[in-house]
Enzyme design. Sequence first.
Site, PDB file in Angstrom:
ATOM      1  NE  ARG A 309      -4.168   0.059   1.572  1.00 27.48           N
ATOM      2  CZ  ARG A 309      -5.209   0.404   0.799  1.00 27.48           C
ATOM      3  NH1 ARG A 309      -5.386   1.666   0.458  1.00 27.48           N
ATOM      4  NH2 ARG A 309      -6.062  -0.489   0.378  1.00 27.48           N
ATOM      5  CD  GLU A 720      -7.408   2.333   6.293  1.00 27.75           C
ATOM      6  OE1 GLU A 720      -8.103   1.886   5.365  1.00 27.75           O
ATOM      7  OE2 GLU A 720      -6.298   1.873   6.594  1.00 27.75           O
TER       8      GLU A 720
HETATM    9  N1  MTE Z   1     -12.849   4.800  14.121  1.00 28.39           N
HETATM   10  C1  MTE Z   1     -12.922   4.495  15.432  1.00 28.39           C
HETATM   11  N2  MTE Z   1     -13.732   5.228  16.217  1.00 28.39           N
HETATM   12  N3  MTE Z   1     -12.203   3.480  15.982  1.00 28.39           N
HETATM   13  C2  MTE Z   1     -11.346   2.718  15.215  1.00 28.39           C
HETATM   14  O1  MTE Z   1     -10.707   1.801  15.720  1.00 28.39           O
HETATM   15  N4  MTE Z   1     -10.402   2.325  12.964  1.00 28.39           N
HETATM   16  C3  MTE Z   1     -10.077   2.925  11.661  1.00 28.39           C
HETATM   17  C4  MTE Z   1     -11.322   3.559  11.046  1.00 28.39           C
HETATM   18  N5  MTE Z   1     -12.011   4.374  12.003  1.00 28.39           N
HETATM   19  C5  MTE Z   1     -11.237   3.024  13.817  1.00 28.39           C
HETATM   20  C6  MTE Z   1     -12.049   4.074  13.313  1.00 28.39           C
HETATM   21  C7  MTE Z   1      -9.519   1.983  10.706  1.00 28.39           C
HETATM   22  S1  MTE Z   1      -7.893   1.615  10.814  1.00 28.39           S
HETATM   23  C8  MTE Z   1     -10.271   1.436   9.700  1.00 28.39           C
HETATM   24  S2  MTE Z   1      -9.578   0.440   8.534  1.00 28.39           S
HETATM   25  C9  MTE Z   1     -11.714   1.687   9.584  1.00 28.39           C
HETATM   26  O2  MTE Z   1     -12.195   2.522  10.630  1.00 28.39           O
HETATM   27  C10 MTE Z   1     -12.443   0.348   9.611  1.00 28.39           C
HETATM   28  O3  MTE Z   1     -13.813   0.482   9.606  1.00 28.39           O
HETATM   29  P1  MTE Z   1     -14.664   0.723   8.278  1.00 28.39           P
HETATM   30  O4  MTE Z   1     -14.103  -0.162   7.220  1.00 28.39           O
HETATM   31  O5  MTE Z   1     -16.028   0.349   8.667  1.00 28.39           O
HETATM   32  O6  MTE Z   1     -14.509   2.172   7.951  1.00 28.39           O
HETATM   33 MO1  MOS Z   2      -7.395  -0.328   9.250  1.00 28.09          MO
HETATM   34  S1  MOS Z   2      -5.391  -0.044   9.430  1.00 28.09           S
HETATM   35  O1  MOS Z   2      -7.235  -1.080   7.664  1.00 28.09           O
HETATM   36  O2  MOS Z   2      -7.621  -1.639  10.311  1.00 28.09           O
END
Ligand code: MTE
Ligand code: MOS
Length: 770
Positions: A309, A720
Amino acid sequence: MSTQEQYHDSAEKHVSGESVYINDIDGGSRMLHGYVLYSKLAHAKINSIDVSKAKAFEGVHAVLTANDIPGQNQMGPVVHDEVCLANNEVTFVGQAIALIAAENEDIARAAANQIKIDFEELPAILTLDEAIEKGEMIGTPRIIERGNIKEGLANSRHRLKGTLTTGAQEHWYLETQSCLCVPGEHKEMNVFSSTQHPSETQAIVAEVLGVPRNEVVVEIRRMGGAFGGKETQANHVAAWSALLAYHTKKPVKIHLFRDDDQIMTGKRHPFKSTYEIGFNDDGRINAYQIELNANAGSATDLSMAILERAVFHADNAYFIPNISVVGKAWKTNLASNTAFRGFGGPQGMAVIENAVDRVAQFLKKDPAEIRYINFYGLTDKNTTHYEQLVENNRLFTIYDQLIDSSEYFQRRKAITDFNAKSKYVKRGLALTPVKFGISFTTSFLNQAGALVNIYQDGTVLVNHGGTEMGQGLHTKMLQVAASELGVTPQHIKVNATNTSKVPNTSATAASSGSDLNGMAVKNAIDKLRTRLTPLAAKLLSQKFNASVSESSIAFENDKVFDRNSPSNSIKFTELISAAYLNQISLSATGFYKTPDIHFDKTKGRGKPFHYFAFGMAVSEVEVDTLTGHYQNIRTDILHDAGKSINENIDLGQVEGAFIQGVGWCTTEVIKWNDKGHMLNHSPDTYKIPSVQDIPKDFRVELLKDAPNPNTIKQSKAVGEPPFMLAFSVWLAIKDALAAVADHNIDFDYELPASNEVILKVARELCKGNE
Ligand code: MTE
Ligand code: MOS
């Protein structure tokens, strides 16, 4: 309440304290506490382990070492290079050696102190430089090239070379790694794990116990934050508590103490990257050569995917005709580094963003203008280095709106004036873009499942493969189910994620949780509607003595009606009771796989991403060059979340990701001493952002009128991408520092720009001025 205003499904429970985390589950009076004895040495041979005294300790029910593992001593998620318990060697400080189950944690700790281990210390590799020098590579280099880099550089009017290091980052999820394992009959194991990836946790527990996967059920209601840190490394605590539960035949819980969690688990990969950028008088980038080096730590974990990535995002938002990107992962005696929001993307992008800034200063132009002229084009110059077409490019729309709303150029002038009058306090401004690819780059992972049950009272239970970590996935899935089934949210519940309901899922990661699971939920509901529609037509025809065709049946607001005469309706609940009596199945599974994505790793060509997410930020900071302190005065963000399913949740994601990025870019410093001991393993020495790090003036908006084709409800992944908007703060600080020498001296910069780094650069620039 409109669905746009749907609250986060945990909001009330969080406030009232009813939310259940692993530690809140009542394991019963038989429950034991698990404790992990880990290595204090970075690299050593284990000659012998004597657990006899610990075993004899009152209140201790089990003390286990590698020899007690009934299945495989292995928990490497992709490559099997990570033992569950150290066997004859330890390879990092924090590696698990022995497990203890006791009646309480104090007993377990006291017993752990009684374990005698005879070690023979071995030389350890603790830095990236040393690993590179010794050739300790993990996997094979990842290479993507386009054009002719040699000629490209040679033909460029100007060239700049440089090195950039980016630091580690601790996830600092509020809930540390936790798992409760409850043994069932015979070989069954029920695992309540704070995991982003229940199916993989199930697989690892099964492998370690030596039982088939159908004996292991993993369930997770919600995590207290994860941020990538529970994508693979939640498996560890799960495997350890499962082993203890297996041996004691009692429920066993492990909930890591904060410092232990920080010491034992991996971080964001630190990178050291070298580059050369070739450009012309107008600032157009003609060639870019970069080598990205990732510090993987002691095992592979997700390092290769993270590196990939980084390689995919080395271009960020810029079209570069001649480009060569090489990525390498290196093995060191540190805890294995792992996924963290952005997943290598931030490490790849930081380098080009810093390089573009240098180009601007070299040409004495505004960096925003250099960025703008290098953006991917709308009709040409629109393919990436791996030759994916950048479709629905929103860079220009966002740039135009944000330059305007942030009053970028007016403020640039005001800042120049301010700096001319202020000797020690300098202000800086930066605009940075983000283009982030959405999809797992390992194509087959882009699949999801769902199971939707309708009960006889008309209530609906939605199961899907994604996990809730605070990001609001369950809320979005509730909204998708509500609108697809025409049932109001109060009659729908999203179940805890459970591997016996939806099997073989991918991690909730790569920001694609709602993209994938949303489509799977929709698919299940489509099936249910197809089954229910003929009956609905029949019931409506009978009740209103009219001929109602199946194609005009609508489901909305807890009612089912004929679209041609909407007043002719029956209640959804009425339809459901009739369906039950008519022996129609009220439960359906759903499935989705992302269409048309592929990537050929050997050629470095393909379409790895379903689409790109875009965003931009403008930040203004004030730096005190005498103390190294900085303050964020104002940040404006315009981010593309497609047609948002839930604007409040998405705004929260943008704000949270940005601030988490600011932490990585400024205050979050991790250092290891020459024995491989981490020096910042608690909140008193590890500085996550606080209220003071929030911009004094913070203006966050989602791009309007931006539906995304071919995704659930035309939405876009948002978890992200906004993380990387924090580069605007990092480079605004750099801009303020450059003002010390009137933007005349090119200097080395690094990430994070901690107070220490700021001070160091300011001193150097002052000297250069004298
Ligand atoms: N938001 C919160 N509140 N807590 C989390 O741990 N993880 C992030 C993001 N937002 C996270 C977060 C990460 S690393 C990812 S990959 C995505 O949420 C995963 O969830 P989604 O695919 O439903 O967006
Ligand atoms: Mo998020 S780093 O892809 O869990």
